[in-house]
Design an enzyme around this catalytic site. Structure first.
Site, PDB file in Angstrom:
ATOM      1  N   ALA A  15      -9.703   4.709   1.976  1.00 59.40           N
ATOM      2  CA  ALA A  15      -9.866   6.039   1.411  1.00 59.40           C
ATOM      3  C   ALA A  15     -11.107   6.139   0.528  1.00 59.40           C
ATOM      4  O   ALA A  15     -11.703   7.212   0.420  1.00 59.40           O
ATOM      5  CB  ALA A  15      -8.615   6.422   0.604  1.00 59.40           C
ATOM      6  N   PHE A  64       0.389   4.783   7.520  1.00 59.63           N
ATOM      7  CA  PHE A  64      -1.007   4.987   7.919  1.00 59.63           C
ATOM      8  C   PHE A  64      -1.889   4.366   6.843  1.00 59.63           C
ATOM      9  O   PHE A  64      -1.752   4.674   5.660  1.00 59.63           O
ATOM     10  CB  PHE A  64      -1.294   6.490   8.037  1.00 59.63           C
ATOM     11  CG  PHE A  64      -2.747   6.815   8.223  1.00 59.63           C
ATOM     12  CD1 PHE A  64      -3.385   6.512   9.409  1.00 59.63           C
ATOM     13  CD2 PHE A  64      -3.461   7.434   7.212  1.00 59.63           C
ATOM     14  CE1 PHE A  64      -4.734   6.814   9.585  1.00 59.63           C
ATOM     15  CE2 PHE A  64      -4.801   7.754   7.378  1.00 59.63           C
ATOM     16  CZ  PHE A  64      -5.436   7.440   8.576  1.00 59.63           C
ATOM     17  N   HIS A 120       0.834  -1.205   0.000  1.00 62.26           N
ATOM     18  CA  HIS A 120       0.000   0.000   0.000  1.00 62.26           C
ATOM     19  C   HIS A 120       0.866   1.251   0.000  1.00 62.26           C
ATOM     20  O   HIS A 120       1.829   1.340   0.757  1.00 62.26           O
ATOM     21  CB  HIS A 120      -0.909   0.026   1.242  1.00 62.26           C
ATOM     22  CG  HIS A 120      -2.068  -0.902   1.140  1.00 62.26           C
ATOM     23  ND1 HIS A 120      -3.289  -0.507   0.652  1.00 62.26           N
ATOM     24  CD2 HIS A 120      -2.184  -2.210   1.433  1.00 62.26           C
ATOM     25  CE1 HIS A 120      -4.112  -1.545   0.658  1.00 62.26           C
ATOM     26  NE2 HIS A 120      -3.458  -2.593   1.128  1.00 62.26           N
TER      27      HIS A 120
END
Length: 165
Positions: A120, A116, A66
């Protein structure tokens, strides 16, 4: 992809497809080896079961696939296309919000030693920033549980978007 097409993929191709949903090899193998699925809902149920079994090390491993919020995934990452779509709203955020997210990313990484992660998709840049600032106050165990939950949400959302009846 149609569920029937997923069922017909070779074992390696089915694993590769599942790896675009999340970078956890046990998850990809579990989905591929559970075929054939009678329906998308059966596939989703199996995916949710497999995701519920992730341990802390698997969650940490998946974070490597990610990008940071506000950044693009490397094109070579299996989930890069998903990440670009999911973070579409962040890409057009105003400069102040982007700067605050970047600063929050740095503080989060210094605090937790990981990126983090937040679902989204469907959230505005302001909502993402709010989540980031709020979660900086979590203790380590609470935050890891939140990260795992967000990762499961992202994975199942990707599955929902990728497979049809």
């Amino acid at each position: 992809m149609l569920i029937s097409d997923y069922n017909r993929l070779s074992g390696a191709s089915a694993v590769d497809f599942a790896a675009t949903l999340v970078a956890i090899p046990s998850f990809a193998t579990a989905l591929a080896s559970s075929r054939p699925f009678a329906s998308k809902s059966e596939l989703r149920e199996r995916a949710a079961e497999a995701a519920a079994a992730w341990d802390d090390a698997e969650v940490e491993l998946a974070l490597s696939g990610h990008p940071r919020i506000g950044e693009r995934a490397a094109a070579a990452e299996p989930g890069a296309g998903h990440s670009a779509r999911e973070q579409g709203a962040v890409a057009v955020a105003d400069a102040d919000v982007l700067a605050r997210i970047a600063d929050g990313n740095r503080r989060y990484e210094a605090r937790f030693d990981r990126i983090f992660l937040v679902r989204a998709a469907g959230r505005s840049p302001a909502e993402i920033l709010s989540q980031l600032e709020e979660r900086l106050g979590n203790d380590d165990a609470t935050e890891l549980a939140v990260v795992a939950s967000e990762l499961r949400d992202i994975t199942l959302l990707r599955l929902d978007e990728s497979v049809t009846e």
